[in-house]
Scaffold this active site. Structure first.
Site, PDB file in Angstrom:
ATOM      1  N   ARG A 244      11.625  -1.673  10.613  1.00  0.00           N
ATOM      2  CA  ARG A 244      10.634  -0.949  11.411  1.00  0.00           C
ATOM      3  C   ARG A 244      10.514  -1.588  12.782  1.00  0.00           C
ATOM      4  O   ARG A 244      10.576  -2.802  12.905  1.00  0.00           O
ATOM      5  CB  ARG A 244       9.270  -1.029  10.713  1.00  0.00           C
ATOM      6  CG  ARG A 244       8.870   0.253  10.021  1.00  0.00           C
ATOM      7  CD  ARG A 244       7.649   0.067   9.178  1.00  0.00           C
ATOM      8  NE  ARG A 244       6.450  -0.288   9.925  1.00  0.00           N
ATOM      9  CZ  ARG A 244       5.217  -0.212   9.421  1.00  0.00           C
ATOM     10  NH1 ARG A 244       5.038   0.234   8.186  1.00  0.00           N
ATOM     11  NH2 ARG A 244       4.161  -0.550  10.119  1.00  0.00           N
TER      12      ARG A 244
ATOM     13  N   ARG B  56      11.226  -6.794   5.273  1.00  0.00           N
ATOM     14  CA  ARG B  56      11.045  -5.384   4.913  1.00  0.00           C
ATOM     15  C   ARG B  56      12.023  -4.477   5.667  1.00  0.00           C
ATOM     16  O   ARG B  56      12.268  -4.654   6.848  1.00  0.00           O
ATOM     17  CB  ARG B  56       9.610  -4.960   5.244  1.00  0.00           C
ATOM     18  CG  ARG B  56       9.346  -3.480   4.978  1.00  0.00           C
ATOM     19  CD  ARG B  56       7.897  -3.192   4.855  1.00  0.00           C
ATOM     20  NE  ARG B  56       7.202  -3.168   6.123  1.00  0.00           N
ATOM     21  CZ  ARG B  56       5.912  -2.866   6.245  1.00  0.00           C
ATOM     22  NH1 ARG B  56       5.187  -2.607   5.166  1.00  0.00           N
ATOM     23  NH2 ARG B  56       5.341  -2.864   7.424  1.00  0.00           N
TER      24      ARG B  56
ATOM     25  N   ARG C 167      -9.620   1.440   9.345  1.00  0.00           N
ATOM     26  CA  ARG C 167      -9.070   0.120   9.663  1.00  0.00           C
ATOM     27  C   ARG C 167     -10.091  -0.741  10.382  1.00  0.00           C
ATOM     28  O   ARG C 167      -9.771  -1.827  10.839  1.00  0.00           O
ATOM     29  CB  ARG C 167      -7.881   0.324  10.587  1.00  0.00           C
ATOM     30  CG  ARG C 167      -6.585  -0.277  10.078  1.00  0.00           C
ATOM     31  CD  ARG C 167      -5.550   0.068  11.089  1.00  0.00           C
ATOM     32  NE  ARG C 167      -4.310  -0.597  10.959  1.00  0.00           N
ATOM     33  CZ  ARG C 167      -3.256  -0.119  10.322  1.00  0.00           C
ATOM     34  NH1 ARG C 167      -3.347   1.002   9.639  1.00  0.00           N
ATOM     35  NH2 ARG C 167      -2.125  -0.765  10.355  1.00  0.00           N
TER      36      ARG C 167
ATOM     37  N   ARG D 197      -0.466  -7.753  14.154  1.00  0.00           N
ATOM     38  CA  ARG D 197      -1.058  -6.855  13.155  1.00  0.00           C
ATOM     39  C   ARG D 197      -1.861  -7.639  12.125  1.00  0.00           C
ATOM     40  O   ARG D 197      -2.927  -7.196  11.699  1.00  0.00           O
ATOM     41  CB  ARG D 197       0.037  -6.018  12.488  1.00  0.00           C
ATOM     42  CG  ARG D 197       0.442  -4.836  13.370  1.00  0.00           C
ATOM     43  CD  ARG D 197       1.886  -4.431  13.157  1.00  0.00           C
ATOM     44  NE  ARG D 197       2.131  -3.951  11.833  1.00  0.00           N
ATOM     45  CZ  ARG D 197       3.252  -4.212  11.148  1.00  0.00           C
ATOM     46  NH1 ARG D 197       4.190  -4.967  11.649  1.00  0.00           N
ATOM     47  NH2 ARG D 197       3.409  -3.699   9.952  1.00  0.00           N
TER      48      ARG D 197
ATOM     49  N   LYS E 149       0.829  -1.220   0.000  1.00  0.00           N
ATOM     50  CA  LYS E 149       0.000   0.000   0.000  1.00  0.00           C
ATOM     51  C   LYS E 149       0.860   1.266   0.000  1.00  0.00           C
ATOM     52  O   LYS E 149       0.599   2.192  -0.753  1.00  0.00           O
ATOM     53  CB  LYS E 149      -0.900   0.049   1.250  1.00  0.00           C
ATOM     54  CG  LYS E 149      -1.978  -0.986   1.306  1.00  0.00           C
ATOM     55  CD  LYS E 149      -2.961  -0.677   2.424  1.00  0.00           C
ATOM     56  CE  LYS E 149      -2.350  -0.658   3.803  1.00  0.00           C
ATOM     57  NZ  LYS E 149      -1.866  -1.938   4.314  1.00  0.00           N
TER      58      LYS E 149
HETATM   59  P1  AMP Z   1       0.708   1.015   9.339  1.00  0.00           P
HETATM   60  O1  AMP Z   1       1.927   1.736   8.898  1.00  0.00           O
HETATM   61  O2  AMP Z   1      -0.518   1.399   8.567  1.00  0.00           O
HETATM   62  O3  AMP Z   1       0.913  -0.481   9.407  1.00  0.00           O
HETATM   63  O4  AMP Z   1       0.402   1.502  10.859  1.00  0.00           O
HETATM   64  C1  AMP Z   1       1.365   1.314  11.886  1.00  0.00           C
HETATM   65  C2  AMP Z   1       0.673   1.380  13.231  1.00  0.00           C
HETATM   66  O5  AMP Z   1       0.035   2.670  13.409  1.00  0.00           O
HETATM   67  C3  AMP Z   1      -0.457   0.375  13.446  1.00  0.00           C
HETATM   68  O6  AMP Z   1       0.028  -0.909  13.835  1.00  0.00           O
HETATM   69  C4  AMP Z   1      -1.267   1.070  14.536  1.00  0.00           C
HETATM   70  O7  AMP Z   1      -0.639   0.963  15.801  1.00  0.00           O
HETATM   71  C5  AMP Z   1      -1.191   2.540  14.120  1.00  0.00           C
HETATM   72  N1  AMP Z   1      -2.295   2.902  13.189  1.00  0.00           N
HETATM   73  C6  AMP Z   1      -2.156   3.273  11.884  1.00  0.00           C
HETATM   74  N2  AMP Z   1      -3.367   3.540  11.342  1.00  0.00           N
HETATM   75  C7  AMP Z   1      -4.288   3.331  12.316  1.00  0.00           C
HETATM   76  C8  AMP Z   1      -5.697   3.417  12.374  1.00  0.00           C
HETATM   77  N3  AMP Z   1      -6.440   3.754  11.296  1.00  0.00           N
HETATM   78  N4  AMP Z   1      -6.313   3.133  13.553  1.00  0.00           N
HETATM   79  C9  AMP Z   1      -5.598   2.785  14.639  1.00  0.00           C
HETATM   80  N5  AMP Z   1      -4.256   2.660  14.655  1.00  0.00           N
HETATM   81  C10 AMP Z   1      -3.587   2.934  13.508  1.00  0.00           C
END
Ligand code: AMP
Length: 223
Positions: free
Chosen positions: A162, A130, A93, A173, A17
């Site tokens: 990360r 990654r 989400r 996740r 994404k």
């Molecule tokens: P991502 O980079 O999208 O995988 O997001 C990394 C982390 O940010 C996630 O594991 C959550 O802890 C937090 N996060 C990102 N987007 C959201 C969301 N829409 N709602 C809640 N937590 C979020």
């Protein structure tokens, strides 16, 4: 100029994404709004928001809706997103966040939602290997590192793993994705807004599939 778009890109962690949103945002000349990037930047700068969300990010848990919604609401109020649109990455989400987004955008709506689909096995392989640039966020894989000694090809920044790409956090996740995010696919499908795109293949191939999907959707009467 090409018309803007209000788009949500859904997909498992590791579906690509982030990489594809950057390409789409350039193509449609709109802003890429990634809640994950916003939260990571806040943690790095040790801001109040960063202190509030750090432990959620470290464990792979979701940040509470009221915190996330305030961030998204503020970002979608800027003149750029208001006039041209946006590509949302990592938000919504959950079905609850999708409903809150609908209220936030009312009276307009999203133009479409794309599910960038990859099998779970593929997601695990991609996440384990990654690596990301700690400065500009460019994404790499151990099988295809930057040219010089883990320094980013784009900006020279240090390329690292990360904090939440650890085994435990990855599992958490992906579990949360199945429980909270996968139901969104049905939610948007039932509203006639969802298009599924195959996320396997080279970055260029997937990028082409995505723009074709958007253009086809528009020809059929979308914005
Ligand atoms: P991502 O980079 O999208 O995988 O997001 C990394 C982390 O940010 C996630 O594991 C959550 O802890 C937090 N996060 C990102 N987007 C959201 C969301 N829409 N709602 C809640 N937590 C979020």
């Amino acid at each position: 100029m090409i018309p803007g778009i209000r788009l949500v890109l859904l997909g498992k962690q590791g579906a690509g994404k982030g990489t594809q949103c950057v390409r789409l945002a350039r193509h449609y000349v709109v802003s890429h709004v990634s809640t994950g990037d916003i939260f990571r930047a806040a943690v790095r700068s040790e801001s109040e928001l960063g202190k509030k969300v750090k432990h959620y990010l470290d464990s792979g848990d979701l940040v509470p809706d009221e915190v996330t919604l305030a961030i998204v609401g503020e970002r979608l109020n800027h003149p750029d997103t208001q006039s041209r649109g946006f590509i949302l990455d990592g938000f919504p989400r959950s079905v609850n966040q999708a409903k809150l987004l609908g209220e936030l955008l009312d009276p307009v709506n999203l133009d479409m939602v794309i599910d960038l689909h990859i099998p779970t096995e593929e997601a695990l392989g991609r996440l384990n290997g990654r690596r990301v640039c700690s400065t500009c966020g460019a994404i790499y894989h151990v099988s295809k590192p930057p040219k010089y000694d883990w320094n980013c090809d784009n900006c020279g920044g240090e390329v690292v793993q990360r904090d939440d790409d650890t085994d435990d956090a990855i599992r958490r996740r992906l579990q949360l994705y199945e429980a909270e995010t996968a139901p969104l696919i049905d939610y948007y499908f039932e509203r006639g807004m969802l298009v599924t795109v195959d996320g396997l293949g080279s970055t260029d191939e997937v990028a082409e599939r995505l723009t074709e999907a958007v253009d086809r959707h528009r020809e059929r009467g979308g914005r």
